[in-house]
Write a protein that holds these residues in place. Structure first.
Motif, PDB file in Angstrom:
ATOM      1  N   UNK A 101      89.067  14.815  67.934  1.00 30.63           N
ATOM      2  CA  UNK A 101      88.383  15.809  68.768  1.00 30.63           C
ATOM      3  C   UNK A 101      89.381  16.740  69.449  1.00 30.63           C
ATOM      4  N   UNK A 102      90.456  16.165  69.973  1.00 26.26           N
ATOM      5  CA  UNK A 102      91.452  16.997  70.657  1.00 26.26           C
ATOM      6  C   UNK A 102      92.125  17.975  69.707  1.00 26.26           C
ATOM      7  N   UNK A 103      92.396  17.530  68.479  1.00 28.36           N
ATOM      8  CA  UNK A 103      93.043  18.418  67.514  1.00 28.36           C
ATOM      9  C   UNK A 103      92.063  19.491  67.014  1.00 28.36           C
ATOM     10  N   UNK A 104      90.817  19.102  66.746  1.00 27.81           N
ATOM     11  CA  UNK A 104      89.832  20.090  66.302  1.00 27.81           C
ATOM     12  C   UNK A 104      89.560  21.125  67.384  1.00 27.81           C
ATOM     13  N   UNK A 105      89.677  20.706  68.636  1.00 30.07           N
ATOM     14  CA  UNK A 105      89.460  21.624  69.748  1.00 30.07           C
ATOM     15  C   UNK A 105      90.518  22.720  69.791  1.00 30.07           C
ATOM     16  N   UNK A 106      91.602  22.543  69.045  1.00 26.39           N
ATOM     17  CA  UNK A 106      92.634  23.563  68.995  1.00 26.39           C
ATOM     18  C   UNK A 106      92.238  24.791  68.203  1.00 26.39           C
ATOM     19  N   UNK A 107      91.151  24.712  67.443  1.00 24.36           N
ATOM     20  CA  UNK A 107      90.681  25.872  66.694  1.00 24.36           C
ATOM     21  C   UNK A 107      91.722  26.407  65.738  1.00 24.36           C
ATOM     22  N   UNK A 108      91.979  27.722  65.817  1.00 21.68           N
ATOM     23  CA  UNK A 108      92.961  28.333  64.917  1.00 21.68           C
ATOM     24  C   UNK A 108      94.383  27.880  65.215  1.00 21.68           C
ATOM     25  N   UNK A 109      94.584  27.253  66.377  1.00 24.72           N
ATOM     26  CA  UNK A 109      95.901  26.735  66.714  1.00 24.72           C
ATOM     27  C   UNK A 109      96.119  25.305  66.272  1.00 24.72           C
ATOM     28  N   UNK A 110      95.134  24.738  65.602  1.00 20.25           N
ATOM     29  CA  UNK A 110      95.261  23.351  65.139  1.00 20.25           C
ATOM     30  C   UNK A 110      96.346  23.238  64.069  1.00 20.25           C
ATOM     31  N   UNK A 111      96.943  22.060  63.975  1.00 25.72           N
ATOM     32  CA  UNK A 111      97.980  21.785  62.977  1.00 25.72           C
ATOM     33  C   UNK A 111      97.377  20.906  61.877  1.00 25.72           C
ATOM     34  N   UNK A 112      96.880  21.509  60.792  1.00 24.48           N
ATOM     35  CA  UNK A 112      96.197  20.723  59.743  1.00 24.48           C
ATOM     36  C   UNK A 112      97.064  19.639  59.131  1.00 24.48           C
ATOM     37  N   UNK A 113      98.325  19.967  58.845  1.00 23.60           N
ATOM     38  CA  UNK A 113      99.189  18.999  58.172  1.00 23.60           C
ATOM     39  C   UNK A 113      99.547  17.850  59.101  1.00 23.60           C
ATOM     40  N   UNK A 114      99.796  18.157  60.366  1.00 20.80           N
ATOM     41  CA  UNK A 114     100.105  17.110  61.329  1.00 20.80           C
ATOM     42  C   UNK A 114      98.915  16.198  61.570  1.00 20.80           C
ATOM     43  N   UNK A 152      93.987  14.952  50.554  1.00 29.01           N
ATOM     44  CA  UNK A 152      92.562  15.160  50.804  1.00 29.01           C
ATOM     45  C   UNK A 152      92.338  15.662  52.230  1.00 29.01           C
ATOM     46  N   UNK A 153      92.935  14.988  53.207  1.00 32.41           N
ATOM     47  CA  UNK A 153      92.757  15.371  54.602  1.00 32.41           C
ATOM     48  C   UNK A 153      93.408  16.718  54.905  1.00 32.41           C
ATOM     49  N   UNK A 154      94.537  16.991  54.290  1.00 31.63           N
ATOM     50  CA  UNK A 154      95.174  18.294  54.489  1.00 31.63           C
ATOM     51  C   UNK A 154      94.237  19.415  54.041  1.00 31.63           C
ATOM     52  N   UNK A 155      93.580  19.226  52.899  1.00 31.62           N
ATOM     53  CA  UNK A 155      92.636  20.227  52.413  1.00 31.62           C
ATOM     54  C   UNK A 155      91.476  20.441  53.377  1.00 31.62           C
ATOM     55  N   UNK A 156      90.956  19.332  53.920  1.00 34.37           N
ATOM     56  CA  UNK A 156      89.836  19.421  54.869  1.00 34.37           C
ATOM     57  C   UNK A 156      90.233  20.217  56.105  1.00 34.37           C
ATOM     58  N   UNK A 157      91.379  19.887  56.678  1.00 35.15           N
ATOM     59  CA  UNK A 157      91.754  20.519  57.944  1.00 35.15           C
ATOM     60  C   UNK A 157      92.301  21.936  57.753  1.00 35.15           C
ATOM     61  N   UNK A 158      92.854  22.254  56.595  1.00 36.98           N
ATOM     62  CA  UNK A 158      93.206  23.643  56.300  1.00 36.98           C
ATOM     63  C   UNK A 158      91.937  24.491  56.206  1.00 36.98           C
ATOM     64  N   UNK A 159      90.895  23.941  55.578  1.00 39.42           N
ATOM     65  CA  UNK A 159      89.610  24.651  55.501  1.00 39.42           C
ATOM     66  C   UNK A 159      89.003  24.830  56.892  1.00 39.42           C
ATOM     67  N   UNK A 160      89.179  23.830  57.741  1.00 42.00           N
ATOM     68  CA  UNK A 160      88.646  23.938  59.108  1.00 42.00           C
ATOM     69  C   UNK A 160      89.354  25.066  59.856  1.00 42.00           C
ATOM     70  N   UNK A 161      90.661  25.115  59.787  1.00 41.33           N
ATOM     71  CA  UNK A 161      91.379  26.178  60.485  1.00 41.33           C
ATOM     72  C   UNK A 161      90.989  27.555  59.958  1.00 41.33           C
ATOM     73  N   UNK A 162      90.663  27.638  58.670  1.00 46.35           N
ATOM     74  CA  UNK A 162      90.265  28.919  58.077  1.00 46.35           C
ATOM     75  C   UNK A 162      88.957  29.456  58.665  1.00 46.35           C
TER      76      UNK A 162
END
Length: 334
Positions: free
Chosen positions: A221-234, A320-330
Motif C-alpha cells: 500500500x505504501x509503495x502503490x501510494x507513491x503513484x508515478x514516483x513508485x519504484x516498480x523494480x524495487x 512477473x511482478x516487475x511487469x505488473x508494477x511497471x504497468x501500474x506506474x504507467x
C-alpha cells in the motif's frame, strides 16, 4: 454466523440434487459449511437442527478423515504439512485428472452404510482443464446416491456446463456488525481494518490478521501510494522476497488480488464513493485517482484479471511482478 445458509441447506435435504455448488466470496467459511453439511448427511443420529451428532460411528469416521462414503478433492497444496523442502517439487495448486480418476472405484462400489456417497471438491475452480472435463462426464450421468458438493469463490472460472449441472447455493456475507463482533471476540485487534481488506469475509479477515500478512500489505500500500514516483523494480524485489520467505503461505495470486483491491478503491473514489478495502489510505487514494483517466483504470483492471490467472502458473516471480508494477506506474504517465 451462517444460520440462514444452514437452514437453506437443510431445506434441500428431502430432495437433494446430484450436485450442489456453494458459491460466495473468499473467506466466508464455505468449505467449513460444506464439510458440516456433509457430516450431517452421513450422520446416523442427526440432531433436530440438522447438525451431526458427533457421537455415532459415522461421525467418528468422518472426524478421523476415513469415512468410507466420503471423498475430499483438493489441491495437494491445501493439505496438511505441505511445507516444501528446498529443491523439492512444490505441491500442486490444482486438482488433477488423476484425482478424478481415483474416484472410479468409489463411485462404482456404492454406499458402505446404505446412505449417500459424498464427494467434496474444494475449491472447484482449482480443477485443471482435464480434471474439469472428466468430472463433467460424471455429472452428465451421475451414479445413484452420489452427492457432489462443489465449493467456489470464483464460479465464473468453472466450465459453464459444470455450473449448469449443479444447483447453486449462494453463501451470503454476514452483516458488518456481526462479523466485527466475531473478530473482536476472537482477539483480533484493528478488526474493522482487516474486515475491510477481506471484503467483509470474517474467516479471511482472521486468517490475514493472524498469518503475518500485515507487513507485506502495508509495504504494498505504501509503495502503490507513491503513484508515478513508485519504484516498480524495487517493489517487485521486496515482494518476491516476501513470497519466498513465506514458504508457501504467501502466493503471487494474493499479491495480485491485493493490487486489484487497490484498483477498485481508486475506481470507487474516482466516482465519488468511499474506499472499500484500504480504509486508512483514502486521502492518498483520492489524490491519486485525480491523476488517472478513468479509461486507463478500466483497461488496467482487465489486464489484472489476466494477471491473476497467470499468477497460478509456473513463472519467474520477479519478472512477473516487475511487469505488473511497471504497468501500474504507467497509469500516471502524462
Amino acid at each position: 454466523m451462517h444460520k440462514e445458509n444452514w437452514l437453506s441447506l437443510q431445506a434441500r435435504r428431502p430432495r437433494l440434487p446430484h450436485a450442489l455448488l456453494l458459491i460466495g466470496q473468499k473467506g466466508l467459511g464455505k468449505y467449513a459449511l460444506a464439510r458440516e453439511f456433509a457430516a450431517s448427511l452421513l450422520c446416523e443420529n442427526v440432531a433436530p437442527d440438522g447438525h451431526a451428532c458427533g457421537q455415532c460411528m459415522a461421525c467418528n469416521w468422518f472426524a478421523q478423515g476415513n469415512h468410507p462414503d466420503f471423498r475430499l478433492l483438493q489441491p495437494d497444496a491445501l493439505g496438511e504439512d505441505v511445507e516444501t523442502e528446498e529443491g523439492k517439487k512444490k505441491p500442486s495448486q490444482q486438482i488433477t485428472i488423476d484425482q478424478i480418476r481415483n474416484l472410479d472405484e468409489f463411485l462404482g462400489v456404492g454406499s458402505h452404510r446404505g446412505g449417500l456417497c459424498i464427494v467434496l471438491v474444494n475449491p472447484a475452480e482449482a480443477m485443471n482443464r482435464n480434471a474439469a472435463n472428466s468430472i463433467l462426464k460424471i455429472l452428465e450421468e451421475p451414479p445413484a446416491s452420489i452427492l457432489f458438493l462443489l465449493v467456489s469463490s470464483e464460479p465464473s472460472r468453472l466450465l459453464p456446463t459444470i455450473r449448469s449441472r449443479c444447483q447453486a447455493a449462494p453463501i451470503s456475507v454476514p452483516p458488518t456488525e456481526v462479523a466485527t463482533r466475531a473478530l473482536v471476540a476472537a482477539g483480533i485487534s484493528d478488526a474493522e481494518r482487516w474486515l475491510a481488506l477481506s471484503g467483509g469475509s470474517p474467516r479471511f479477515a482472521r486468517e490475514m490478521a493472524t498469518s503475518g500478512q500485515g507487513a507485506w500489505l502495508e509495504l504494498l500500500a505504501n509503495r502503490l501510494a507513491g503513484g508515478r514516483g513508485a519504484d516498480p523494480l524495487g517493489l517487485a524485489g521486496e515482494l518476491e522476497k516476501a513470497v519466498k520467505d513465506s514458504k508457501g503461505r504467501l502466493q503471487l495470486k494474493q499479491v495480485i488480488e491485493a493490487v486489484q483491491k487497490w484498483l477498485v478503491d481508486l475506481t470507487l473514489v474516482k466516482n465519488g464513493l468511499p474506499t472499500r478495502y484500504f480504509l486508512g489510505q483514502q486521502p492518498k487514494i483520492t489524490m491519486l485517482a485525480d491523476m488517472i483517466p478513468a479509461v486507463r483504470l478500466i483497461h488496467f483492471y482487465r489486464t489484472m484479471n489476466q494477471r491473476r490467472q497467470e499468477a497460478e502458473q509456473p513463472l519467474n516471480a520477479r519478472l512477473f511482478l516487475e511487469g505488473v508494477f511497471l504497468d501500474y506506474r504507467a497509469l500516471f504517465s502524462r
